[in-house]
Design an enzyme around this catalytic site. Structure first.
Site, PDB file in Angstrom:
ATOM      1  N   ARG A 163       0.858  -1.184   0.000  1.00 20.90           N
ATOM      2  CA  ARG A 163       0.000   0.000   0.000  1.00 20.90           C
ATOM      3  C   ARG A 163       0.894   1.233   0.000  1.00 20.90           C
ATOM      4  O   ARG A 163       1.961   1.242   0.626  1.00 20.90           O
ATOM      5  CB  ARG A 163      -0.902   0.032   1.244  1.00 20.90           C
ATOM      6  CG  ARG A 163      -2.057  -0.956   1.224  1.00 20.90           C
ATOM      7  CD  ARG A 163      -3.159  -0.543   0.228  1.00 20.90           C
ATOM      8  NE  ARG A 163      -4.293  -1.458   0.228  1.00 20.90           N
ATOM      9  CZ  ARG A 163      -4.438  -2.501  -0.589  1.00 20.90           C
ATOM     10  NH1 ARG A 163      -3.509  -2.791  -1.483  1.00 20.90           N
ATOM     11  NH2 ARG A 163      -5.526  -3.250  -0.519  1.00 20.90           N
ATOM     12  N   GLU A 211      -3.390   7.643  -3.933  1.00 23.16           N
ATOM     13  CA  GLU A 211      -3.716   7.342  -5.327  1.00 23.16           C
ATOM     14  C   GLU A 211      -5.211   7.566  -5.593  1.00 23.16           C
ATOM     15  O   GLU A 211      -6.023   7.318  -4.698  1.00 23.16           O
ATOM     16  CB  GLU A 211      -3.297   5.891  -5.684  1.00 23.16           C
ATOM     17  CG  GLU A 211      -3.915   4.823  -4.812  1.00 23.16           C
ATOM     18  CD  GLU A 211      -3.315   3.433  -5.059  1.00 23.16           C
ATOM     19  OE1 GLU A 211      -2.085   3.296  -5.061  1.00 23.16           O
ATOM     20  OE2 GLU A 211      -4.115   2.506  -5.266  1.00 23.16           O
ATOM     21  N   HIS A 249      -1.539   0.403  -9.750  1.00 26.11           N
ATOM     22  CA  HIS A 249      -2.194  -0.531  -8.812  1.00 26.11           C
ATOM     23  C   HIS A 249      -2.912  -1.671  -9.559  1.00 26.11           C
ATOM     24  O   HIS A 249      -4.122  -1.860  -9.430  1.00 26.11           O
ATOM     25  CB  HIS A 249      -3.180   0.222  -7.899  1.00 26.11           C
ATOM     26  CG  HIS A 249      -3.496  -0.534  -6.649  1.00 26.11           C
ATOM     27  ND1 HIS A 249      -3.908   0.086  -5.480  1.00 26.11           N
ATOM     28  CD2 HIS A 249      -3.461  -1.866  -6.358  1.00 26.11           C
ATOM     29  CE1 HIS A 249      -4.112  -0.823  -4.543  1.00 26.11           C
ATOM     30  NE2 HIS A 249      -3.858  -2.016  -5.059  1.00 26.11           N
TER      31      HIS A 249
HETATM   32  P1  NAP Z   1      -0.711 -11.995   4.575  1.00 25.83           P
HETATM   33  O1  NAP Z   1      -0.680 -13.377   4.048  1.00 25.83           O
HETATM   34  O2  NAP Z   1      -1.531 -11.716   5.787  1.00 25.83           O
HETATM   35  O3  NAP Z   1       0.788 -11.540   4.824  1.00 25.83           O
HETATM   36  C1  NAP Z   1       1.110 -10.362   5.475  1.00 25.83           C
HETATM   37  C2  NAP Z   1       2.500 -10.515   6.069  1.00 25.83           C
HETATM   38  O4  NAP Z   1       2.869  -9.268   6.659  1.00 25.83           O
HETATM   39  C3  NAP Z   1       2.585 -11.578   7.146  1.00 25.83           C
HETATM   40  O5  NAP Z   1       3.722 -12.345   6.915  1.00 25.83           O
HETATM   41  C4  NAP Z   1       2.744 -10.790   8.450  1.00 25.83           C
HETATM   42  O6  NAP Z   1       3.535 -11.560   9.345  1.00 25.83           O
HETATM   43  C5  NAP Z   1       3.454  -9.538   7.937  1.00 25.83           C
HETATM   44  N1  NAP Z   1       3.248  -8.371   8.794  1.00 25.83           N
HETATM   45  C6  NAP Z   1       2.089  -7.905   9.297  1.00 25.83           C
HETATM   46  N2  NAP Z   1       2.320  -6.804  10.023  1.00 25.83           N
HETATM   47  C7  NAP Z   1       3.660  -6.587   9.977  1.00 25.83           C
HETATM   48  C8  NAP Z   1       4.513  -5.607  10.537  1.00 25.83           C
HETATM   49  N3  NAP Z   1       4.034  -4.638  11.329  1.00 25.83           N
HETATM   50  N4  NAP Z   1       5.837  -5.678  10.278  1.00 25.83           N
HETATM   51  C9  NAP Z   1       6.335  -6.674   9.501  1.00 25.83           C
HETATM   52  N5  NAP Z   1       5.569  -7.633   8.945  1.00 25.83           N
HETATM   53  C10 NAP Z   1       4.242  -7.579   9.183  1.00 25.83           C
HETATM   54  O7  NAP Z   1      -1.248 -10.973   3.470  1.00 25.83           O
HETATM   55  P2  NAP Z   1      -1.017 -11.045   1.898  1.00 25.83           P
HETATM   56  O8  NAP Z   1      -2.151 -11.752   1.262  1.00 25.83           O
HETATM   57  O9  NAP Z   1       0.354 -11.528   1.613  1.00 25.83           O
HETATM   58  O10 NAP Z   1      -1.181  -9.484   1.508  1.00 25.83           O
HETATM   59  C11 NAP Z   1      -0.286  -8.520   1.990  1.00 25.83           C
HETATM   60  C12 NAP Z   1      -0.736  -7.118   1.563  1.00 25.83           C
HETATM   61  O11 NAP Z   1      -0.545  -6.929   0.167  1.00 25.83           O
HETATM   62  C13 NAP Z   1      -2.229  -6.821   1.756  1.00 25.83           C
HETATM   63  O12 NAP Z   1      -2.538  -6.435   3.081  1.00 25.83           O
HETATM   64  C14 NAP Z   1      -2.486  -5.709   0.770  1.00 25.83           C
HETATM   65  O13 NAP Z   1      -2.364  -4.442   1.378  1.00 25.83           O
HETATM   66  C15 NAP Z   1      -1.395  -5.877  -0.276  1.00 25.83           C
HETATM   67  N6  NAP Z   1      -1.941  -6.243  -1.587  1.00 25.83           N
HETATM   68  C16 NAP Z   1      -1.675  -5.451  -2.673  1.00 25.83           C
HETATM   69  C17 NAP Z   1      -2.201  -5.779  -3.914  1.00 25.83           C
HETATM   70  C18 NAP Z   1      -1.946  -4.941  -5.146  1.00 25.83           C
HETATM   71  O14 NAP Z   1      -2.774  -4.933  -6.035  1.00 25.83           O
HETATM   72  N7  NAP Z   1      -0.817  -4.270  -5.246  1.00 25.83           N
HETATM   73  C19 NAP Z   1      -3.014  -6.904  -4.054  1.00 25.83           C
HETATM   74  C20 NAP Z   1      -3.249  -7.692  -2.936  1.00 25.83           C
HETATM   75  C21 NAP Z   1      -2.714  -7.350  -1.706  1.00 25.83           C
HETATM   76  P3  NAP Z   1       3.375 -11.406  10.939  1.00 25.83           P
HETATM   77  O15 NAP Z   1       1.923 -11.543  11.217  1.00 25.83           O
HETATM   78  O16 NAP Z   1       4.243 -12.467  11.519  1.00 25.83           O
HETATM   79  O17 NAP Z   1       3.893 -10.036  11.235  1.00 25.83           O
END
Ligand code: NAP
Length: 318
Positions: free
Chosen positions: A237, A266, A284
């Site tokens: 994000r 954005e 995005h």
């Molecule tokens: P996920 O499976 O929940 O993974 C998130 C990771 O972030 C986990 O490993 C978590 O580990 C870590 N995390 C959470 N808080 C943290 C912190 N304060 N410091 C360091 N690490 C932290 O989620 P995901 O499906 O991979 O998605 C991740 C993000 O990608 C979404 O939340 C979204 O904002 C973004 N996204 C972007 C797009 C795009 O179109 N560009 C599309 C989809 C998603 P721990 O819990 O151990 O900290």
């Protein structure tokens, strides 16, 4: 059993809207309308279906009609929804984890390559009609092989990026709030903070959620710890990055290039980005593939149907 009555408050692909229409008793919106308009319309929808283009701050959630018991967001990120406000009203929230991760991971590799191989300058040169032909000094980029990829947020998307990057010969470093279990398919070196991670990374990639804790995680202080020539990639994000600090670091070092899919505020992004030749930028489109779009639709239909039967869908956020 009675079909759920669902208000679709964002616009989706025709085929996805058709699927929603077949699954639910559906009302579609032509243009974006704040949720409070629903309240004014005295509606009796069971659920609201939307995406990140339709933010739901607390005031909008509080104004929802009493009948609304669920919100389904066509996204993994839930930072556009005030989850605490939804919880207070006892409204269930569903999202689409996992089903878009391969698309976002491919997009991350695209951004990393685009930044490393100077895609913006290469395309501009060709399109300007001024290319003079091959030269050994032209547009020299950086190889990814044998480089260290530092991932902030090695979760579902981060993990799939890591597996692809390993195939390029990259070493994986990461930080999460806690280390991954030993049997995790990604063999990565754990760092206990973004500051420790950036100091060891050749590419620093953001893949964690936007939360108060991660807001402006990349600032001048963090960037000052980076190795010269760092490539920064953000598929998470925009608000994770302090734009001014990144722009300064891309002009004067230590950041040599960046690949950004997401931006603060954005689509009104910092205009200084457009003048940076070392920025490879995308609007995005991380999850914007037909495969992901279809799976996202199916995931929300399945969740709402199971929830309506009294079940507990895995993708229930609160
Ligand atoms: P996920 O499976 O929940 O993974 C998130 C990771 O972030 C986990 O490993 C978590 O580990 C870590 N995390 C959470 N808080 C943290 C912190 N304060 N410091 C360091 N690490 C932290 O989620 P995901 O499906 O991979 O998605 C991740 C993000 O990608 C979404 O939340 C979204 O904002 C973004 N996204 C972007 C797009 C795009 O179109 N560009 C599309 C989809 C998603 P721990 O819990 O151990 O900290």
């Amino acid at each position: 059993m009675k079909r759920l009555s669902v208000f679709v408050a964002s616009r989706f692909l025709d085929e996805i809207q058709k699927d929603f229409g077949e699954a639910f008793s559906t009302t579609f919106l032509d243009t974006r309308v704040p949720a409070r308009k629903l309240a004014e319309a005295d509606s009796s929808f069971d659920a609201l279906l939307l995406s990140i283009d339709t933010p739901l701050p607390a005031r909008e959630i509080e104004a929802l009609p009493d009948a609304v018991r669920a919100i389904a967001t066509y996204s993994v990120g839930t930072d556009h929804i005030d989850l605490a406000a939804a919880k207070r009203r006892g409204i269930a929230v569903f999202n689409t984890p996992g089903v878009l991760s391969d698309s976002v991971a491919e997009n991350a590799i695209f951004l990393m390559l685009g930044a490393a191989r100077r895609a913006t300058e290469s395309i501009a040169l060709l399109r300007s009609g001024t290319w003079k032909g091959w030269s050994a000094t032209q547009l020299v980029g950086t190889e990814l092989s044998c480089k260290r990829l530092g991932i902030v947020g090695l979760g579902d998307i981060g993990g799939r990026i890591a597996l692809r990057a390993q195939a390029f010969g990259m070493e994986i470093l990461y930080t999460n709030r806690k280390p991954l279990p030993l049997d995790h398919p990604v063999r990565g070196r754990f760092f206990d903070s973004p500051a420790a991670l950036i100091a060891e990374s050749d590419v620093f990639l953001l893949a964690c959620p936007s939360t108060p804790e991660t807001h402006r995680l990349v600032d001048a202080e963090l960037l000052a710890r980076a190795r010269p020539g760092l490539i920064l990639v953000n598929i998470a994000r925009g608000d994770l990055v302090d734009d001014e600090a990144l722009i300064e670091a891309m002009r004067n070092g230590p950041v040599s290039a960046a690949g950004l899919d997401v931006f603060s505020g954005e689509p009104e992004i910092d205009p200084a980005y457009f003048a940076l030749p070392n920025l490879f930028m995308l609007p995005h489109i991380g999850s914007s593939t037909i495969e992901a779009r279809r799976r996202m639709g199916r995931a929300l239909i399945a969740a709402l149907e199971l929830w309506a039967e009294g079940g507990s869908p895995k993708n229930q956020v609160c």
